[in-house]
Design an enzyme around this catalytic site. Structure first.
Site, PDB file in Angstrom:
ATOM      1  N   ASP A  13      -5.292  -6.605   5.882  1.00  0.00           N
ATOM      2  CA  ASP A  13      -6.495  -5.920   5.402  1.00  0.00           C
ATOM      3  C   ASP A  13      -7.545  -6.967   5.002  1.00  0.00           C
ATOM      4  OD1 ASP A  13      -8.229  -3.966   4.486  1.00  0.00           O
ATOM      5  OD2 ASP A  13      -7.213  -3.696   2.573  1.00  0.00           O
TER       6      ASP A  13
ATOM      7  N   TYR B  32       0.827  -1.206   0.000  1.00  0.00           N
ATOM      8  CA  TYR B  32       0.000   0.000   0.000  1.00  0.00           C
ATOM      9  C   TYR B  32       0.860   1.255   0.000  1.00  0.00           C
ATOM     10  CZ  TYR B  32      -4.012  -3.036   1.094  1.00  0.00           C
ATOM     11  OH  TYR B  32      -4.979  -4.017   1.064  1.00  0.00           O
TER      12      TYR B  32
ATOM     13  N   ASP C  38      -2.939 -18.053   2.162  1.00  0.00           N
ATOM     14  CA  ASP C  38      -4.112 -18.703   1.547  1.00  0.00           C
ATOM     15  C   ASP C  38      -4.679 -19.768   2.485  1.00  0.00           C
ATOM     16  OD1 ASP C  38      -1.721 -20.002   1.076  1.00  0.00           O
ATOM     17  OD2 ASP C  38      -2.170 -20.590  -0.978  1.00  0.00           O
TER      18      ASP C  38
ATOM     19  N   LYS D 220       3.427 -15.394   2.703  1.00  0.00           N
ATOM     20  CA  LYS D 220       3.351 -16.202   1.478  1.00  0.00           C
ATOM     21  C   LYS D 220       4.802 -16.526   1.080  1.00  0.00           C
ATOM     22  CE  LYS D 220       1.096 -17.987  -2.062  1.00  0.00           C
ATOM     23  NZ  LYS D 220       0.188 -19.132  -1.953  1.00  0.00           N
TER      24      LYS D 220
ATOM     25  N   ASP E 219     -11.118  -8.458   7.318  1.00  0.00           N
ATOM     26  CA  ASP E 219     -12.518  -8.426   6.861  1.00  0.00           C
ATOM     27  C   ASP E 219     -13.145  -9.809   7.016  1.00  0.00           C
ATOM     28  OD1 ASP E 219     -12.274  -5.750   6.053  1.00  0.00           O
ATOM     29  OD2 ASP E 219     -13.440  -6.071   4.233  1.00  0.00           O
TER      30      ASP E 219
HETATM   31  C1  IPM Z   1      -9.180  -0.727   6.160  1.00  0.00           C
HETATM   32  C2  IPM Z   1      -9.580  -0.162   4.833  1.00  0.00           C
HETATM   33  C3  IPM Z   1      -8.473   0.724   4.326  1.00  0.00           C
HETATM   34  C4  IPM Z   1      -7.227  -0.117   4.204  1.00  0.00           C
HETATM   35  C5  IPM Z   1      -8.770   1.459   3.015  1.00  0.00           C
HETATM   36  C6  IPM Z   1     -10.014   2.302   3.118  1.00  0.00           C
HETATM   37  C7  IPM Z   1      -7.600   2.279   2.547  1.00  0.00           C
HETATM   38  O1  IPM Z   1      -9.889  -1.183   3.958  1.00  0.00           O
HETATM   39  O2  IPM Z   1      -8.906   0.059   7.089  1.00  0.00           O
HETATM   40  O3  IPM Z   1      -9.110  -1.951   6.284  1.00  0.00           O
HETATM   41  O4  IPM Z   1      -7.034  -0.809   3.217  1.00  0.00           O
HETATM   42  O5  IPM Z   1      -6.432  -0.126   5.141  1.00  0.00           O
HETATM   43 MG    MG Z   2      -9.983  -3.112   4.872  1.00  0.00          MG
END
Ligand code: IPM
Ligand code: MG
Length: 372
Positions: free
Chosen positions: A254, A149, A230, A198, A258
Site C-alpha cells: 500500500d 489490514y 525501509d 522487514k 503510492d
Molecule cells: C489503496 C487504498 C486502500 C488500501 C484503502 C482505501 C483501504 O489506500 O487501494 O491503496 O489501503 O488498500
Molecule cells: Mg493506498
C-alpha cells in the site's frame, strides 16, 4: 487482425463510490462503450453501491446483495471510496471497510500495480532527469487480503489510557500463493523479482522471506533478491531502474505503491488489477476519492480508464482492445492534453500543453480510439 476478434458479452459491476469516483467511472464507462462499439462486443453494467454512498443508503459500506452483484459479474470496475463525512465512523463502519470486505469477498489476493513512466510525462516526475532517464518500469505485486489490514483490530482501556492493537499475521500458504504470482509476473518480464519485507524485526517477514526462498528453485529463470522495506522506500527514489517486479505484503505494498506512483508523475495515472483464482477481477485506480476536488470536473480519469484496459486484458482476454485504450491515452498525451495533476510545473512546458477537465479527457480518449 481485427477480423479474428470474437464478439463477446460481458457484465461489468460498476462501483462509482464517493468523491471523484462517479466522475472518473463515467469516463471509463464512456471509453468501454467506445471499445464495445469498435470491436462489436456487448458490455452491460450493473450499478453497485459501496463505500460512503452505501453507508448513507443502506447503513452498511457493502451490503450482502451488493457483494453478490459483484460475484455474479464478469468483473468489477471501481472508482474510489471514502470521504471526510464518514471519517468519524467506527473502523468497521467506514467506507474503506467496504472495500476491504469486497476484496476479501471476491478472494482477490493479488494486486498488481504498475509504476511506469509515460515518456510524455517524464518532466512531471519529481525525480531528477538523470534518474528518470535510466527508466522507470516496474510492477508492485501486493498481497491484498491478508496481513495487518485483515488481522483483529482492537481498542481497549488499560491503566487509565486507551490502548490500540492491530494484528499482523500471515500463513505459509498465503505467502506462497502471492509469492508464486510474483515469480510468474517476473517470468513474463525482465525476470527480476525483489521480495520486500522487514525480516530484521518481524516474524511475519521472516516467514515471508523463508517461503520466497523455498519457492525460488522452482523458478530458476527468475533472479530473486530480498530487500528490507525501509531500504526499498529509499531505493525507489534513488534508482527505480533497478526494479522489475516487487512482491510484498499488504501494508508495505500500500505504502510503496503510492511512492512508486508519484515518481511516475501523478498517482492519477496509475491503474491496478486485483485477481484471485477466477477470471472475475477487481479493477481500480490506486488513488483515493479526493473529496477536495469532487464534483469540480478536474480529476484525472486516466487511472480508471487504464484500469478498464487492464480488465479487458486480464479478465476478458481482449489484448487488442486493451492496447486500443492504452494507445488512445498515449495519443491524447502526445497531443499535449493534460489534467491539472499532470500539467508541467515549468511555465514554458505548460504553455505547450492544453489543460483539460475530467470529462473532456474522457471524451478525447474516446475520440482517439482506433483499431490497430
Ligand atoms: C489503496 C487504498 C486502500 C488500501 C484503502 C482505501 C483501504 O489506500 O487501494 O491503496 O489501503 O488498500
Ligand atoms: Mg493506498
Amino acid at each position: 487482425m481485427g477480423g479474428k476478434i470474437k464478439a463477446m458479452d460481458k457484465k461489468i459491476a460498476l462501483i462509482r463510490g464517493d468523491g471523484i469516483g462517479p466522475e472518473i467511472v463515467a469516463q471509463a464507462k464512456k471509453v468501454l462503450d467506445g471499445v464495445a462499439g469498435l470491436y462489436n462486443h456487448k458490455f452491460s453494467y450493473d450499478d453497485v453501491d459501496m463505500g460512503g454512498i452505501a453507508i448513507d443508503k443502506w447503513q452498511d459500506p457493502l451490503p450482502e446483495e451488493m457483494l453478490k452483484k459483484c460475484l455474479e459479474s464478469d468483473s468489477v470496475l471501481l472508482g474510489a471510496v471514502g470521504g471526510n463525512k464518514w471519517n468519524s465512523m467506527p473502523g468497521d463502519k467506514r467506507p474503506e471497510r467496504g472495500l476491504l470486505r469486497l476484496r476479501a469477498g471476491m478472494g482477490v489476493y493479488s494486486n498488481n500495480r504498475p509504476a511506469k513512466i509515460w515518456p510524455q510525462l517524464a518532466s512531471a516526475s519529481p525525480l531528477r532527469p538523470s534518474i528518470v532517464e535510466k527508466g522507470i518500469d516496474f510492477i508492485i505485486v501486493r498481497e491484498l487480503i491478508g496481513g495487518i489490514y485483515f488481522g483483529a483490530h482492537r481498542t481497549e482501556e488499560e491503566y487509565g489510557q486507551k490502548k490500540a492493537t492491530d494484528i499482523l499475521s500471515y500463513t505459509e500458504s498465503e505467502i506462497e500463493r502471492i509469492g508464486r504470482i510474483g515469480f510468474e509476473t517476473a517470468r513474463k518480464r525482465r525476470k527480476k523479482l525483489c521480495s520486500v519485507e522487514k525480516s530484521n524485526v518481524l516474524d511475519s517477514s521472516r516467514l515471508w522471506k523463508a517461503v520466497m526462498h523455498r519457492l525460488a528453485p522452482e523458478y530458476p529463470d527468475v533472479e530473486l533478491s530480498d530487500m528490507l522495506v525501509d531500504n526499498c522506500a529509499m531505493q525507489i527514489v534513488k534508482d527505480p531502474s533497478q526494479f522489475d517486479v516487487i512482491v510484498t505484503e499488504n501494508m508495505f505494498g500500500d505504502i510503496l505503491s503510492d511512492e512508486a506512483s508519484m515518481i511516475t508523475g501523478s498517482i492519477g495515472m496509475i491503474p491496478s488489477s486485483s485477481l484471485g483464482s477466477t477470471s472475475c477481477g477487481l479493477y481500480e485506480p490506486i488513488h483515493g476519492s479526493a473529496p477536495d476536488i469532487a464534483g469540480m470536473d478536474i480529476a484525472n480519469p486516466i487511472g480508471t480508464i487504464l484500469s478498464a484496459a487492464m480488465m479487458l486484458r486480464f479478465s476478458f482476454d481482449m489484448p487488442a482492445e486493451a492496447d486500443c485504450i492504452e494507445r488512445a491515452v498515449s495519443d491524447v498525451l502526445d497531443m499535449g492534453c493534460r489534467t491539472a495533476d499532470i500539467m508541467p510545473a515549468d511555465p514554458d512546458e505548460a504553455a505547450k500543453c492544453r489543460k483539460v477537465g475530467c470529462s473532456q479527457m474522457g471524451e478525447l480518449i474516446l475520440e482517439n480510439l482506433r483499431k490497430d
